[in-house]
Scaffold this motif. Structure first.
Motif, PDB file in Angstrom:
ATOM      1  N   PRO A 305       0.839  -1.202   0.000  1.00 53.90           N
ATOM      2  CA  PRO A 305       0.000   0.000   0.000  1.00 53.90           C
ATOM      3  C   PRO A 305       0.878   1.259   0.000  1.00 53.90           C
ATOM      4  N   VAL A 306       0.473   2.246  -0.810  1.00 57.03           N
ATOM      5  CA  VAL A 306       1.246   3.489  -0.915  1.00 57.03           C
ATOM      6  C   VAL A 306       0.303   4.688  -0.930  1.00 57.03           C
ATOM      7  N   PHE A 311       3.644   7.784  -3.970  1.00 55.51           N
ATOM      8  CA  PHE A 311       4.147   6.408  -3.919  1.00 55.51           C
ATOM      9  C   PHE A 311       4.990   6.137  -2.672  1.00 55.51           C
ATOM     10  N   GLU A 312       4.881   7.031  -1.676  1.00 58.57           N
ATOM     11  CA  GLU A 312       5.531   6.736  -0.394  1.00 58.57           C
ATOM     12  C   GLU A 312       4.741   5.620   0.288  1.00 58.57           C
ATOM     13  N   SER A 313       5.478   4.686   0.868  1.00 55.55           N
ATOM     14  CA  SER A 313       4.836   3.561   1.538  1.00 55.55           C
ATOM     15  C   SER A 313       3.876   4.040   2.620  1.00 55.55           C
ATOM     16  N   SER A 314       2.711   3.385   2.740  1.00 56.39           N
ATOM     17  CA  SER A 314       1.782   3.716   3.816  1.00 56.39           C
ATOM     18  C   SER A 314       2.299   3.157   5.142  1.00 56.39           C
ATOM     19  N   ARG A 315       3.324   2.298   5.067  1.00 52.01           N
ATOM     20  CA  ARG A 315       3.774   1.633   6.293  1.00 52.01           C
ATOM     21  C   ARG A 315       5.063   2.216   6.859  1.00 52.01           C
ATOM     22  N   ASP A 318       9.577   7.715   4.107  1.00 49.95           N
ATOM     23  CA  ASP A 318      10.816   7.863   3.312  1.00 49.95           C
ATOM     24  C   ASP A 318      11.167   6.615   2.504  1.00 49.95           C
ATOM     25  N   VAL A 319      10.240   5.657   2.474  1.00 49.72           N
ATOM     26  CA  VAL A 319      10.394   4.483   1.605  1.00 49.72           C
ATOM     27  C   VAL A 319       9.286   4.572   0.552  1.00 49.72           C
ATOM     28  N   TYR A 320       9.650   4.457  -0.713  1.00 49.11           N
ATOM     29  CA  TYR A 320       8.693   4.584  -1.810  1.00 49.11           C
ATOM     30  C   TYR A 320       8.619   3.252  -2.547  1.00 49.11           C
TER      31      TYR A 320
END
Ligand SMILES: Cc1cc2nc3c(=O)[nH]c(=O)nc-3n(C[C@H](O)[C@H](O)[C@H](O)COP(=O)(O)OP(=O)(O)OC[C@H]3O[C@@H](n4cnc5c(N)ncnc54)[C@H](O)[C@@H]3O)c2cc1C
Length: 432
Positions: A305-306, A311-315, A318-320
């Protein structure tokens, strides 16, 4: 899964492929923001190129263990013998000339708290991390089918060895044999590709083994561009006639339950009917690449999920996550989608480094399917952000009309090949 040894790594580093080990001579400085990109496929390489154009001072490291990338797109033409395998392979030499460091190693783990990526030789720090590892197969979903069996009954849903194996099997099969293609449920990489594959194999059979046929066993009841595919199959391969080179069975008869590699049989449908094949191509159900699953980037759907705007991770901040691995709502999992998402993601990363926000993005997908010699169809869609979803813009894009002439289909065929050249040149070519 990755086979590079320490010795190979040092050799590559010495040859300049991992120039990173001695530092970067261009505009990178000690305080340059550090970007690590996992995956040198369509999403990863596009992001690297976009980032360096938008922000030449970035310190970018791309992790990709394979020295050569093989596109899945146009691999169906390799199966029919219409193009050589070498024509879908691309190297990474151009990256270092462009100020992008390529390390020919896999990412082993991500620590989103300390912002580090573990690699075989140590670890890399990042300010922003892009994850574009593509897909992996859910080997446990079809009884009798798994990684070892795929060495005999290829999936050919990644190149090169699986595609080469399926091609060899097609060449070796008898005239009069059946090629079975099993299609998984959504979502999977490139929804129209199984039907393009059936077309390309039929094209080969028509020329060299005309008493043979392709049987598509489908877990679904419909597929993209279905009317156009079926119209093409009627025009080219006698679809719906006694001697059709292609037969399609939807879920009631076609949903695969198990495979018996010894008997060369597939069991499918509500009655668990037995279908025997001379060649069996099982396309298994899929999920995000292992590195995303192992590092808490996916949810229980198996996809990541982003935030659809960035497109940054929902979890993890700073991770895409981009490309096939992410959940991009209604955008199909395609190279064109991954490319479009990579551009949005690069803009969002540069904006976030500057403490800015990007404006509402638009996204694109175009997909050509080549059904035979001088016969192709296409579908294009423009998407936009609607709430937290990516949805098609009504009235945008286009589809080959059903009444398109032979001349139109020939033009689509030329466009398809021209798209392939332009697209791959834009991603893997030397010029920015
Ligand atoms: C038969 C077929 C036909 C297709 N035709 C089309 C088409 O006509 N048009 C279209 O738009 N799309 C098409 N596609 C889909 C397209 O190939 C994919 O959607 C696209 O490649 C996705 O890009 P990606 O970056 O997400 O993944 P990929 O391009 O698969 O790249 C992922 C990369 O990540 C690397 N990787 C994985 N794990 C790690 C790790 N731990 N560390 C470092 N690297 C890692 C892998 O080695 C790989 O190189 C087709 C697909 C198939 C199977």
């Amino acid at each position: 899964m990755f086979t590079i040894t320490r010795r190979q790594f040092i050799k590559l580093a010495g040859s300049g492929a991992a120039l990173s080990l001695v530092g970067m001579p261009w505009t990178v400085q000690a305080n340059s923001p550090k970007i690590v990109i996992i995956g040198g496929g369509i999403g990863g390489v596009t992001t690297a190129r976009e980032l360096i154009q938008l922000h030449p001072q970035l310190d970018i490291t791309l992790l990709e263990p394979h020295p050569v990338y093989h596109t899945c797109f146009m691999s169906n033409e390799v199966l029919s013998g219409e193009r050589p395998l070498e024509s879908i392979q691309f190297g990474y030499e151009f990256l270092q000339k462009r100020g992008i460091r390529w390390l020919p190693v896999p990412a082993l783990a991500i620590d989103p708290v300390t912002k580090k990526v573990k690699i075989p030789e140590g670890e890399l720090s990042y300010d922003r991390l892009v994850v574009s590892p593509g897909i992996q197969f859910r080997w446990d979903q079809i009884e009798g089918y798994g990684k070892a069996v795929s060495e005999h009954l290829p999936h050919a849903w990644s190149a090169p060895s699986q595609v080469a194996l399926l091609r060899q099997q097609l060449e070796a099969m008898p005239n009069g044999g059946t090629v079975i293609i099993t299609v998984p449920p959504h979502p999977y990489r490139c929804p129209p590709a199984p039907y393009e594959r059936a077309s390309q194999i039929a094209y080969y059979l028509k020329q060299y083994k005309p008493r043979s046929k392709v049987l598509i066993l489908d877990a679904k009841d419909g597929f993209p561009k279905q009317q156009l595919f079926m119209q093409g199959w009627e025009e080219l391969y006698g679809f719906k006639t006694e001697h059709s080179l292609i037969e399609w069975l939807p879920s009631q008869e076609g949903k695969v339950l198990r495979v018996d590699a010894q008997k060369m049989a597939v069991y499918a449908g509500e009655l668990e009917e037995e279908y025997k094949g001379s060649v069996i191509n099982v396309i298994p159900p899929q999920m995000a690449g292992q590195i995303a699953i192992d590092n808490d980037l996916s949810d229980d759907t198996g996809w990541c999920p982003v935030n659809k705007k960035t497109f940054e991770s929902s979890r993890h901040p700073d991770v895409y996550v981009i490309g096939d691995a992410c959940d991009a709502s209604q955008m199909p999992k395609s190279a064109y989608s991954a490319h479009s998402q990579a551009k949005v993601c690069a803009l969002a990363i540069v904006a976030s480094l500057k403490g800015e926000e990007i404006s509402t993005p638009a996204y694109l997908n175009t997909c050509y399917s080549v059904l035979g010699k001088e016969y192709a169809i296409s579908l294009s869609t423009v998407y936009r952000l609607v709430g937290d979803s990516i949805a098609p813009v009504e009235g945008s894009g286009g589809l080959t009309p059903e009444q398109a002439s032979a001349e139109d289909k020939k033009r689509e065929y030329l466009y398809a090949h021209s798209w392939f050249l332009n697209f791959t040149q834009g991603i893997f070519g030397g010029e920015l």
